[in-house]
Design a protein around this motif. Sequence first.
Motif, PDB file in Angstrom:
ATOM      1  N   ASP A 148      -3.392   3.314   4.461  1.00  0.00           N
ATOM      2  CA  ASP A 148      -3.705   3.821   3.128  1.00  0.00           C
ATOM      3  C   ASP A 148      -4.798   2.984   2.480  1.00  0.00           C
ATOM      4  O   ASP A 148      -5.767   3.508   1.906  1.00  0.00           O
ATOM      5  N   LEU A 149      -4.679   1.665   2.573  1.00  0.00           N
ATOM      6  CA  LEU A 149      -5.685   0.766   2.018  1.00  0.00           C
ATOM      7  C   LEU A 149      -7.040   0.967   2.689  1.00  0.00           C
ATOM      8  O   LEU A 149      -8.085   0.942   2.034  1.00  0.00           O
ATOM      9  N   ALA A 150      -7.016   1.172   4.007  1.00  0.00           N
ATOM     10  CA  ALA A 150      -8.265   1.390   4.740  1.00  0.00           C
ATOM     11  C   ALA A 150      -8.953   2.661   4.259  1.00  0.00           C
ATOM     12  O   ALA A 150     -10.174   2.692   4.068  1.00  0.00           O
ATOM     13  N   PHE A 151      -8.179   3.718   4.048  1.00  0.00           N
ATOM     14  CA  PHE A 151      -8.724   4.999   3.571  1.00  0.00           C
ATOM     15  C   PHE A 151      -9.467   4.799   2.251  1.00  0.00           C
ATOM     16  O   PHE A 151     -10.625   5.206   2.106  1.00  0.00           O
ATOM     17  N   HIS A 152      -8.801   4.165   1.297  1.00  0.00           N
ATOM     18  CA  HIS A 152      -9.421   3.962  -0.014  1.00  0.00           C
ATOM     19  C   HIS A 152     -10.609   3.002   0.070  1.00  0.00           C
ATOM     20  O   HIS A 152     -11.614   3.190  -0.624  1.00  0.00           O
ATOM     21  N   GLY A 153     -10.493   2.003   0.941  1.00  0.00           N
ATOM     22  CA  GLY A 153     -11.572   1.028   1.082  1.00  0.00           C
ATOM     23  C   GLY A 153     -12.855   1.641   1.621  1.00  0.00           C
ATOM     24  O   GLY A 153     -13.962   1.238   1.235  1.00  0.00           O
ATOM     25  N   ASP A 173      -5.902  -6.959  -5.272  1.00  0.00           N
ATOM     26  CA  ASP A 173      -4.519  -7.406  -5.060  1.00  0.00           C
ATOM     27  C   ASP A 173      -3.543  -6.542  -5.857  1.00  0.00           C
ATOM     28  O   ASP A 173      -2.491  -6.142  -5.340  1.00  0.00           O
ATOM     29  N   GLN A 174      -3.892  -6.259  -7.106  1.00  0.00           N
ATOM     30  CA  GLN A 174      -3.022  -5.439  -7.943  1.00  0.00           C
ATOM     31  C   GLN A 174      -3.005  -3.990  -7.445  1.00  0.00           C
ATOM     32  O   GLN A 174      -1.949  -3.337  -7.442  1.00  0.00           O
ATOM     33  N   VAL A 175      -4.161  -3.480  -7.030  1.00  0.00           N
ATOM     34  CA  VAL A 175      -4.238  -2.125  -6.470  1.00  0.00           C
ATOM     35  C   VAL A 175      -3.357  -2.017  -5.227  1.00  0.00           C
ATOM     36  O   VAL A 175      -2.586  -1.059  -5.074  1.00  0.00           O
TER      37      VAL A 175
END
Length: 232
Positions: A148-153, A173-175
């Motif tokens: 999920d983080l990779a997608f948004h990144g 970090d908060q995201v």
Amino acid sequence: MFNKTLVPQSVARDLQSMIQTGALKPGERIPSQREFSQKLGVSRASLREALLTLETLGLLKTEAGRGTFVADPAATAQGASGEMAPWRYSDRYSVFDVFQTRILLEGEIARLSAGRLTQLQLDQMERATETMEDCWARQDRLANVEADLAFHGIIVSACSNAMLQALYHTVRDQVTETQRQPIPITDPERMRDSIAEHRRITAALAANKAAEAKLEMEAHIRNTARCAGLLP
């Protein structure tokens, strides 16, 4: 040189595996951080970060005055109604503040990224979405959130505004925590919806539909916030 920032992530992955294989059993108390860090051969800081990550994902539970325990599988099974861990950043920002900021920031980033992603990046986004789907089915919660983080990144990396990119990384970090926080109470239907939302975002970005990409991203983050009990 070994990247120290990856150590907590690696430790968390090892601990999740120990929980899934039964090496750490439901209800078992985690040893003291000093003892456990020595046993695992990592720093206490890395272990502490890994434990906090797994607690947010609902795999561990800390009880005041007693310690940290492996969560009951009945409360962490797919589709079960678990409990969210305490919000880590409450001394600075509420979780509501962070979700609200994400809607504003990532919505605009998506708008400014439309038509700018290469085919390779679009393919990477689709693979990340497929990984999310596969890892949720296997209850690999860590890998699900990492995808999920990779997608948004990837979307952030294509944004035409360098300052918005910098702002995103400032609050990353908060995201990240808001992407972990709802996992213990996420049922299969919500995860299916989230994956479908990812695909609609990808399609809008690929088609250079900036306004649509912004709206899809805002709706996606708002729905995640609702899953966490916010923004009804």
